[in-house]
Scaffold this active site. Structure first.
Site, PDB file in Angstrom:
ATOM      1  CG  ASP A  10      -2.876  -9.093  -4.502  1.00 45.06           C
ATOM      2  OD1 ASP A  10      -2.689  -9.261  -5.717  1.00 45.06           O
ATOM      3  OD2 ASP A  10      -3.996  -8.868  -4.015  1.00 45.06           O
ATOM      4  CD  GLU A  12      -7.630  -7.459  -3.779  1.00 44.83           C
ATOM      5  OE1 GLU A  12      -8.440  -7.094  -4.652  1.00 44.83           O
ATOM      6  OE2 GLU A  12      -6.887  -8.448  -3.922  1.00 44.83           O
ATOM      7  CG  ASP A 110      -0.531  -5.020  -7.546  1.00 44.67           C
ATOM      8  OD1 ASP A 110      -1.185  -5.152  -6.508  1.00 44.67           O
ATOM      9  OD2 ASP A 110      -0.736  -5.701  -8.574  1.00 44.67           O
ATOM     10  CG  HIS A 153     -11.022 -10.960  -6.788  1.00 42.92           C
ATOM     11  ND1 HIS A 153     -10.073 -10.613  -7.714  1.00 42.92           N
ATOM     12  CD2 HIS A 153     -11.854 -11.833  -7.394  1.00 42.92           C
ATOM     13  CE1 HIS A 153     -10.334 -11.237  -8.851  1.00 42.92           C
ATOM     14  NE2 HIS A 153     -11.396 -11.981  -8.679  1.00 42.92           N
ATOM     15  CG  ASP A 158      -6.094 -12.398  -4.691  1.00 39.34           C
ATOM     16  OD1 ASP A 158      -6.746 -13.457  -4.614  1.00 39.34           O
ATOM     17  OD2 ASP A 158      -6.598 -11.317  -5.056  1.00 39.34           O
TER      18      ASP A 158
END
Length: 175
Positions: A10, A12, A110, A153, A158
């Site tokens: 994941d 960000e 991603d 988030h 996540d």
């Protein structure tokens, strides 16, 4: 040594445009097909503050100020993107054999950032991906069942949520 099969990632980012935005944070968890974590890693990418200020605006960031503020605060301790890519490659080398299948929620997004910012990581990834959001679409549309996932988030929370979500869908199929 047992080798992992799924590389749960994941990211960000400052936003969702891989041409203008940048990776801020990464979490990775290695699992087998049983979805049990074998290893995990996190890293923070140092991004110019000006870019963060310019790109981390709008409705999403206004609705998630804790995430925005946390990502901005940790940026000072971040590493150059090349160093983070090396750390991800080391994680892959330590936990995987030849086949590395990327997994996560909306992982295609991603993957766009990985392809752009981490070309050496991209070379190691199988062309197939396990995208939990496909299960979400099916269960919500066809079966009217919804997994309630907390949206933190933040990368590690996540990705853990995505693994739990897939376990939930798999459990529903066993019934």
């Amino acid at each position: 040594m047992k080798k992992a099969k799924l590389l749960w990632i994941d990211l960000e980012m400052t936003g969702l445009d891989p041409e203008k935005d940048r990776i801020l944070e990464v979490a990775a968890i290695a699992t087998g097909w049983d979805l049990e974590p074998m290893a995990e890693m996190t890293a923070v990418v140092k991004v110019p503050e000006k870019l963060m200020e310019e790109r981390m605006v709008g409705e999403f960031w206004e609705n998630n100020p804790e995430s925005r503020d946390g990502l901005m605060k940790q940026n000072a301790e971040g590493e150059p993107v090349e160093e983070v890519e090396k750390r991800v490659l080391e994680f892959i080398d330590e936990n995987f054999g030849d086949e590395v299948i990327l997994a996560g929620n909306s992982i295609h997004q991603d993957r766009k950032f990985i392809d752009r910012e981490w070309p050496e990581v991209a070379k190691r990834l199988h062309y197939r991906m396990l995208d939990v959001s496909a299960w979400k679409v099916y269960f919500e549309g066809a079966r009217h069942e919804k997994f309630m996932k907390k949206e933190a988030h933040r990368a590690l929370d996540d990705i853990r949520g995505s693994i739990e979500e897939l376990k939930w869908y798999a459990g529903k199929l066993k019934k």
